[in-house]
Design a protein around this motif. Structure first.
Motif, PDB file in Angstrom:
ATOM      1  N   VAL A   1       6.338  78.083  64.693  1.00  0.00           N
ATOM      2  CA  VAL A   1       6.965  76.843  64.223  1.00  0.00           C
ATOM      3  C   VAL A   1       6.610  76.661  62.749  1.00  0.00           C
ATOM      4  CG1 VAL A   1       7.154  74.343  64.511  1.00  0.00           C
ATOM      5  CG2 VAL A   1       6.740  75.801  66.508  1.00  0.00           C
ATOM      6  N   PRO A   2       7.582  76.683  61.840  1.00  0.00           N
ATOM      7  CA  PRO A   2       7.270  76.552  60.401  1.00  0.00           C
ATOM      8  C   PRO A   2       6.530  75.252  60.097  1.00  0.00           C
ATOM      9  CG  PRO A   2       9.537  77.258  60.715  1.00  0.00           C
ATOM     10  CD  PRO A   2       9.023  76.884  62.081  1.00  0.00           C
ATOM     11  N   LEU A   3       5.562  75.332  59.214  1.00  0.00           N
ATOM     12  CA  LEU A   3       4.791  74.151  58.817  1.00  0.00           C
ATOM     13  C   LEU A   3       5.679  73.180  58.045  1.00  0.00           C
ATOM     14  CD1 LEU A   3       2.049  72.675  58.506  1.00  0.00           C
ATOM     15  CD2 LEU A   3       1.736  73.963  56.383  1.00  0.00           C
ATOM     16  N   ASP A   4       5.622  71.925  58.432  1.00  0.00           N
ATOM     17  CA  ASP A   4       6.388  70.875  57.741  1.00  0.00           C
ATOM     18  C   ASP A   4       5.479  69.657  57.627  1.00  0.00           C
ATOM     19  OD1 ASP A   4       8.349  69.431  56.523  1.00  0.00           O
ATOM     20  OD2 ASP A   4       9.573  69.131  58.313  1.00  0.00           O
ATOM     21  N   ALA A   5       4.609  69.665  56.635  1.00  0.00           N
ATOM     22  CA  ALA A   5       3.594  68.619  56.465  1.00  0.00           C
ATOM     23  C   ALA A   5       4.082  67.566  55.471  1.00  0.00           C
ATOM     24  CB  ALA A   5       2.281  69.241  55.996  1.00  0.00           C
ATOM     25  N   PRO A   6       3.457  66.375  55.456  1.00  0.00           N
ATOM     26  CA  PRO A   6       3.827  65.344  54.480  1.00  0.00           C
ATOM     27  C   PRO A   6       3.555  65.807  53.047  1.00  0.00           C
ATOM     28  CG  PRO A   6       2.526  64.412  56.276  1.00  0.00           C
ATOM     29  CD  PRO A   6       2.455  65.904  56.420  1.00  0.00           C
ATOM     30  N   VAL A   7       4.390  65.329  52.125  1.00  0.00           N
ATOM     31  CA  VAL A   7       4.260  65.667  50.704  1.00  0.00           C
ATOM     32  C   VAL A   7       4.408  64.386  49.894  1.00  0.00           C
ATOM     33  CG1 VAL A   7       5.281  66.941  48.774  1.00  0.00           C
ATOM     34  CG2 VAL A   7       5.163  67.997  51.026  1.00  0.00           C
ATOM     35  N   TRP A   8       3.595  64.250  48.844  1.00  0.00           N
ATOM     36  CA  TRP A   8       3.729  63.113  47.938  1.00  0.00           C
ATOM     37  C   TRP A   8       4.638  63.484  46.775  1.00  0.00           C
ATOM     38  CZ3 TRP A   8      -0.810  64.227  50.417  1.00  0.00           C
ATOM     39  CH2 TRP A   8      -1.373  63.193  51.185  1.00  0.00           C
ATOM     40  N   GLY A   9       5.589  62.619  46.459  1.00  0.00           N
ATOM     41  CA  GLY A   9       6.396  62.825  45.277  1.00  0.00           C
ATOM     42  C   GLY A   9       5.558  62.589  44.037  1.00  0.00           C
ATOM     43  N   CYS A  10       5.992  63.151  42.911  1.00  0.00           N
ATOM     44  CA  CYS A  10       5.188  63.013  41.694  1.00  0.00           C
ATOM     45  C   CYS A  10       5.115  61.561  41.218  1.00  0.00           C
ATOM     46  CB  CYS A  10       5.730  63.918  40.584  1.00  0.00           C
ATOM     47  SG  CYS A  10       7.435  63.552  40.071  1.00  0.00           S
ATOM     48  N   ASP A  11       6.011  60.705  41.708  1.00  0.00           N
ATOM     49  CA  ASP A  11       5.969  59.292  41.339  1.00  0.00           C
ATOM     50  C   ASP A  11       5.205  58.456  42.364  1.00  0.00           C
ATOM     51  OD1 ASP A  11       7.891  59.750  43.288  1.00  0.00           O
ATOM     52  OD2 ASP A  11       9.232  58.180  42.564  1.00  0.00           O
ATOM     53  N   GLU A  12       4.465  59.121  43.253  1.00  0.00           N
ATOM     54  CA  GLU A  12       3.669  58.429  44.259  1.00  0.00           C
ATOM     55  C   GLU A  12       2.190  58.758  44.058  1.00  0.00           C
ATOM     56  OE1 GLU A  12       6.661  58.397  48.080  1.00  0.00           O
ATOM     57  OE2 GLU A  12       5.546  60.227  47.681  1.00  0.00           O
ATOM     58  N   ALA A  13       1.322  57.805  44.395  1.00  0.00           N
ATOM     59  CA  ALA A  13      -0.123  58.031  44.314  1.00  0.00           C
ATOM     60  C   ALA A  13      -0.630  58.485  45.677  1.00  0.00           C
ATOM     61  CB  ALA A  13      -0.833  56.748  43.888  1.00  0.00           C
ATOM     62  N   PRO A  14      -1.340  59.622  45.755  1.00  0.00           N
ATOM     63  CA  PRO A  14      -1.826  60.092  47.057  1.00  0.00           C
ATOM     64  C   PRO A  14      -2.898  59.201  47.672  1.00  0.00           C
ATOM     65  CG  PRO A  14      -2.637  61.496  45.284  1.00  0.00           C
ATOM     66  CD  PRO A  14      -1.646  60.557  44.670  1.00  0.00           C
ATOM     67  N   ASP A  15      -3.628  58.461  46.825  1.00  0.00           N
ATOM     68  CA  ASP A  15      -4.675  57.554  47.319  1.00  0.00           C
ATOM     69  C   ASP A  15      -4.567  56.218  46.600  1.00  0.00           C
ATOM     70  OD1 ASP A  15      -5.974  59.212  49.189  1.00  0.00           O
ATOM     71  OD2 ASP A  15      -6.995  60.268  47.567  1.00  0.00           O
ATOM     72  N   ALA A  16      -5.150  55.191  47.204  1.00  0.00           N
ATOM     73  CA  ALA A  16      -5.101  53.855  46.605  1.00  0.00           C
ATOM     74  C   ALA A  16      -5.805  53.816  45.251  1.00  0.00           C
ATOM     75  CB  ALA A  16      -5.734  52.841  47.558  1.00  0.00           C
ATOM     76  N   GLY A  17      -6.812  54.652  45.063  1.00  0.00           N
ATOM     77  CA  GLY A  17      -7.549  54.638  43.810  1.00  0.00           C
ATOM     78  C   GLY A  17      -6.975  55.536  42.735  1.00  0.00           C
ATOM     79  N   GLN A  18      -5.817  56.134  42.985  1.00  0.00           N
ATOM     80  CA  GLN A  18      -5.196  57.036  42.018  1.00  0.00           C
ATOM     81  C   GLN A  18      -3.862  56.483  41.554  1.00  0.00           C
ATOM     82  OE1 GLN A  18      -5.369  60.655  44.534  1.00  0.00           O
ATOM     83  NE2 GLN A  18      -6.752  61.515  43.008  1.00  0.00           N
ATOM     84  N   GLU A  19      -3.374  57.069  40.475  1.00  0.00           N
ATOM     85  CA  GLU A  19      -2.106  56.647  39.897  1.00  0.00           C
ATOM     86  C   GLU A  19      -1.047  57.725  40.113  1.00  0.00           C
ATOM     87  OE1 GLU A  19      -1.439  53.763  38.468  1.00  0.00           O
ATOM     88  OE2 GLU A  19      -3.498  52.995  38.652  1.00  0.00           O
TER      89      GLU A  19
END
Length: 291
Positions: free
Chosen positions: A213-231
């Motif tokens: 089964v091909p991996l299909d994991a979540p991805v953050w767009g470049c306009d999204e912050a991966p964590d609350a403490g990041q931009e």
């Protein structure tokens, strides 16, 4: 070499010495051991390091976190990702997406679902153990394209060029694609990969068979912050982060007198006035010239 493709199963685990086929490498060229076995419970120092390097693989407090890597593998992953992260650090979402490509690859508890080992050798230091030299990774096309897109415009301040140019081999930034990007990461001759990885990007909902089964994991767009403490990534490194361009105001409505063009009407009236003035002047001049 990976007969079991099921959730909760590994394709390899632990380390089985250095790769004899890799002579020059910036990081350790130690390869994993073939191990198509159930994933192991992560606890203690391994779980603590996993929270730092691959937080998306850590389950909730009331759940057991399973992994397909040991502490030494995770340490090697941390060093390898750290080298690439230094190039991609200007864009947190890109750096996290790139790290997750390898977190899933090395440590995912469902590793066997999207991994197929194709070549091994005997590990001399441990009778019966087999060292992995090459394997296939199956990723969904959308997952790979989204991760690539988040890194595509990240700049290198020192050169003003694109970071992706250093991660795509001979293709550079202009000709780089998600497939070429990953192919370079999996090339054992690139100075970073400890072994050969063959990436297969498959369209959504397609499966190659045999339980893969091909991996299909979540991805953050470049306009999204991966964590609350990041931009999110800056406008310089991500076009989607740039503020929208305000369109110019609409031009004023045309000047009209009634239904006619106002400028044309004024021009006609001025011409008529000048013509009338000319005629009157000529008439007056003729009248004064008569005895």
């Amino acid at each position: 070499l990976t007969p079991i493709h099921q959730p909760g199963f590994c394709a390899f685990y632990g380390e089985c010495g250095r790769n004899p086929e890799v002579n020059v490498s910036l990081v350790s060229s130690r390869v994993p051991c073939l191990s198509n076995t159930p994933a192991r419970v992560a606890s203690g120092s391994l779980l603590s390091l996993l929270r730092s390097v691959c937080p998306e693989l850590v389950r909730g407090d009331n759940e057991t976190t399973l992994v397909c890597c040991n502490y030494l593998q995770l340490e090697a992953l941390q060093r390898s990702v750290g080298l690439s992260g230094a190039v991609l650090a200007r864009c947190p979402s890109c750096a996290r997406n790139f790290a997750n490509l390898y977190c899933h690859n090395i440590c995912s508890p469902d590793q066997s679902l999207f991994t197929n080992v194709t070549r091994v050798i005997d590990y001399a230091e441990e009778p019966g153990a087999l060292a992995v030299l090459q394997y296939q990774l199956f990723y969904s096309q959308d997952y790979a394209e989204a991760a690539f897109a988040s890194c595509q415009d990240v700049r290198l301040p020192a050169t003003g060029g694109y970071a992706i140019a250093t991660m795509c081999g001979r293709y550079g930034a202009q000709l780089c694609t998600a497939q070429r990007w990953l192919d370079f990461q999996g090339d054992k001759n690139n100075g970073l990969a400890p072994l050969q990885i063959d990436f297969h990007l498959l369209p959504n909902s397609s499966e190659p068979g045999e339980g893969i089964v091909p991996l299909d994991a979540p991805v953050w767009g470049c306009d999204e912050a991966p964590d609350a403490g990041q931009e999110p990534c800056s406008c310089q490194d991500c076009a989607r982060s740039c503020p929208p361009v305000v369109p110019p105001p609409d031009p004023p409505p045309p000047f009209r007198i009634g239904r006619a063009d106002g400028v044309l009407v004024i021009c006609v009236l001025l011409f008529a006035l000048l013509a009338l003035t000319f005629v009157l002047a000529r008439w007056c001049r003729r009248g004064s010239a008569e005895p």
